[in-house]
Write an enzyme that holds these catalytic residues in place. Structure first.
Site, PDB file in Angstrom:
ATOM      1  N   ASP A  45    -109.306 -22.773 -13.064  1.00 21.20           N
ATOM      2  CA  ASP A  45    -110.018 -23.859 -12.390  1.00 21.20           C
ATOM      3  C   ASP A  45    -110.303 -23.488 -10.935  1.00 21.20           C
ATOM      4  O   ASP A  45    -109.398 -23.142 -10.178  1.00 21.20           O
ATOM      5  CB  ASP A  45    -109.155 -25.125 -12.449  1.00 21.20           C
ATOM      6  CG  ASP A  45    -109.943 -26.398 -12.240  1.00 21.20           C
ATOM      7  OD1 ASP A  45    -110.799 -26.438 -11.335  1.00 21.20           O
ATOM      8  OD2 ASP A  45    -109.695 -27.371 -12.980  1.00 21.20           O
ATOM      9  N   THR A  86    -115.269 -29.901 -12.271  1.00 23.50           N
ATOM     10  CA  THR A  86    -114.329 -29.505 -13.319  1.00 23.50           C
ATOM     11  C   THR A  86    -114.750 -29.949 -14.717  1.00 23.50           C
ATOM     12  O   THR A  86    -114.767 -29.150 -15.657  1.00 23.50           O
ATOM     13  CB  THR A  86    -112.934 -30.049 -12.993  1.00 23.50           C
ATOM     14  OG1 THR A  86    -112.484 -29.466 -11.770  1.00 23.50           O
ATOM     15  CG2 THR A  86    -111.944 -29.737 -14.098  1.00 23.50           C
ATOM     16  N   LYS A 169    -104.653 -30.405 -16.008  1.00 25.66           N
ATOM     17  CA  LYS A 169    -105.502 -31.594 -15.885  1.00 25.66           C
ATOM     18  C   LYS A 169    -105.866 -32.087 -17.278  1.00 25.66           C
ATOM     19  O   LYS A 169    -106.169 -31.279 -18.168  1.00 25.66           O
ATOM     20  CB  LYS A 169    -106.793 -31.281 -15.129  1.00 25.66           C
ATOM     21  CG  LYS A 169    -106.607 -30.830 -13.694  1.00 25.66           C
ATOM     22  CD  LYS A 169    -107.964 -30.527 -13.055  1.00 25.66           C
ATOM     23  CE  LYS A 169    -107.827 -30.039 -11.632  1.00 25.66           C
ATOM     24  NZ  LYS A 169    -109.154 -29.707 -11.034  1.00 25.66           N
ATOM     25  N   ASP A 313    -107.610 -24.549  -8.199  1.00 23.91           N
ATOM     26  CA  ASP A 313    -108.531 -25.567  -7.687  1.00 23.91           C
ATOM     27  C   ASP A 313    -107.854 -26.405  -6.612  1.00 23.91           C
ATOM     28  O   ASP A 313    -108.440 -26.658  -5.552  1.00 23.91           O
ATOM     29  CB  ASP A 313    -108.993 -26.457  -8.838  1.00 23.91           C
ATOM     30  CG  ASP A 313    -109.933 -27.556  -8.395  1.00 23.91           C
ATOM     31  OD1 ASP A 313    -111.095 -27.249  -8.058  1.00 23.91           O
ATOM     32  OD2 ASP A 313    -109.516 -28.732  -8.376  1.00 23.91           O
TER      33      ASP A 313
END
Length: 556
Positions: A45, A86, A169, A313
């Protein structure tokens, strides 16, 4: 008239017919290589390809360097849509589709019917298993309008192939798992990896056993310190450039603890910024390989494992890709991947594994760093800009409140109020677009009328923004910032979401010696090419919305 054969001719014909026929077979060709037993799709990410190139010589032998040397690497690969976030990036990987088809237009967006914000993977019909679930939590792929490669693989094998995805996530796991796979996501209140009732009613025994071990607790009090000698970080931005808010750290070493002095939700949330979240994700992926027997499917069919590593990220958002923390974090991801590949080699055999690595989006540098490079860069206060637009439209059109909700870069107009005021939609759209173009930091706008009619210009930016616009879900205007500008407030960190190369150019690495020709490929490629390429190698139908191409130049 039919000519009658003479007796000698009949004798000769009979003799010829009695001889065995000489069959001239087609030239022998190489056997089609067996399908991989396990396909592993890795998404890091927030990893710009620029960082892979910049730090390549510092990588160890078994991780990213292994993929670069033993696999195919496409340096001109892009997330080829205009809103690089994302959820959209993860959707592209295994659907092979753009937002205008797959329907995921952001992490959050405004529902045109209700005017309220919705989250990409929320569905209140489902809940996390044995975990607190809020209405906006990501629990299901309901809003994804198309299938994925994993769905096609399960369809082709009568449901015998297993598809599992894990991520820090929820959207990273859910959008890789597709409609028929199984997603597990990190719970930042407990540090567990859990699934939702969309997929099952109870965790399998291997998940329960994994959770009981509480591996997330082993990092309490641990310190993230630099991995490499000090000289290796000489080219990184000075830490003083990124003055983060009070109470947080912008430099290494970085310790993991809680203000309460106990292992609690604050600690589990803190784990997300740094390498330990990614280590936990890969550890859970190992548990999934063993618990689900991935790569050793008794039906003899391929399995698919999706792993999204989320922490890079978080690090880049907080400190920028030019920072020492980002630099060190990528080196640690490299070493983690080396350990994971070694594990797969022992468990499944890398000769039986096909690995793809990419990213959901890249990252710009922080504005503070960009300005040291003599680049015009700023943050734009989106709320202030929308307030000014609202006033402008009201003043111009006789006091009517014509601005609806907004979730930049998408802006919704109140069409009911426009019609009630006797105005034309196109007239209001044009007025809003002209106002926005006059604002500091805005370089382009696109209106619904332009996008529906195809009247938007034919630049690459216009193409990317059209792909990012979904007729049913997107706004009535889309706005694009200048390069290195972005919507945000505050005085530190950075963000992404633009159609510029620093946000679109991501790594695309494919490794599997039975199927892939190693090499550095300069051909233009897109992340949406991954699904058609894997479908070709797995000999299954591409996902319904796939628009990418098969990367034939890299195939054996």
């Amino acid at each position: 008239m039919i000519k009658q054969l003479s007796l000698p001719a009949l004798v000769l014909a009979s003799a010829l017919l009695a001889q065995p026929l000489a069959i001239h077979a087609a030239p022998a060709t190489a056997a089609h290589p067996a399908q991989p037993k396990l396909v592993v799709v890795l998404v890091v990410d927030g990893l710009p390809n620029e960082q892979v190139l910049r730090y390549r010589e510092q990588f160890g032998q078994g991780g990213l360097r292994r993929m670069l040397e033993q696999g195919a690497s496409f340096n001109n690969a892009h997330q080829a849509h205009g809103i690089t976030v994302t959820a959209i990036g993860h959707s592209a990987v295994l659907t092979g589709a753009y937002p205008y088809v797959h329907g995921i237009i952001g992490n959050n967006w405004i529902d045109p019917q209700t005017g309220k914000s919705v989250y990409c993977t929320e569905d209140t019909n489902y809940h996390y298993l044995n975990e607190e679930t809020k209405p906006s939590d990501g629990t299901a792929p309901t809003r994804l309008k198309v299938d994925t490669l994993g769905d096609q693989l399960r369809y082709a094998t009568g449901g015998q192939s297993k598809v599992v995805a894990v991520s820090g996530k929820d959207r990273g796991a859910i959008l890789l798992a597709g409609k028929t796979g199984t997603a597990y996501m990190y719970m930042d209140k407990t540090g567990n990896f859990a699934s939702s009732s969309y997929y099952m009613q109870q965790h399998p025994a291997w998940v329960q056993q994994y959770q009981a071990g509480k591996p997330q607790d082993r990092y309490y009090g641990k310190t993230w310190a630099p991995l490499l000698p000090a000289a290796a970080y000489a080219g990184d931005a000075p830490e003083e450039l990124n003055q983060v808010k009070a109470g947080t750290h912008n430099r290494l070493p970085f310790s993991y603890y809680s203000e309460s002095g106990n292992i609690d939700a604050d600690y589990y949330n803190l784990l997300k910024t740094g390498p330990y979240l990614d280590q936990l994700t890969l550890d859970f992926a190992r548990a999934a390989v063993e618990g689900e027997n991935l790569g050793r499917n008794p039906a003899g069919v391929p399995d698919l494992l999706g792993v999204s590593l989320s922490a890079h990220d978080y690090v880049n958002h907080a400190f920028g890709p030019e920072s020492k923390l980002s630099h060190d974090h990528l080196q640690r991801v490299d070493r983690m991947l080396a350990e994971f590949f070694n594990y797969l080699d022992k468990r499944v055999g890398m000769d039986n594994v096909l690995v793809v690595l990419t990213a959901d989006h890249g990252f710009p540098n922080t504005p503070e760093f960009s300005r040291t490079q003599h680049i015009d860069a700023e943050r734009i206060d989106g709320s202030a800009m929308m307030k000014a637009l609202d006033k402008h439209l009201s003043d111009k059109f006789g006091g009517a409140r014509l601005l609806g909700a907004w979730s930049l870069p998408n802006i919704h107009l109140d069409y009911q109020q426009i019609e009630k005021s006797g105005l034309k939609r196109e007239e209001v759209e044009t007025a809003a677009a002209r106002f926005l173009l006059a604002q500091k930091g805005i370089v382009e706008t696109y209106t619904r009328t332009q996008l529906e009619s195809g009247a938007a210009n034919t630049t690459r930016m216009a193409t990317l923004m059209r792909r990012a616009w979904n007729r049913e879900a997107s706004g009535d205007l889309m706005v694009v910032t200048k390069p290195y500008w972005y919507f945000g407030t505050g005085s530190s960190g950075t963000s992404h979401g633009s159609p510029y190369a620093y946000d679109t150019n991501v790594p695309l690495l494919i490794m599997g010696k039975r199927w892939i020709k190693p090499g550095a490929y300069g051909q233009y490629a897109e992340v949406v090419d991954i699904a058609p390429t894997l479908a070709h190698l797995l000999r299954v139908r591409p996902p319904a919305g796939a628009e990418g191409r098969v990367l034939t130049e890299s195939l054996q």
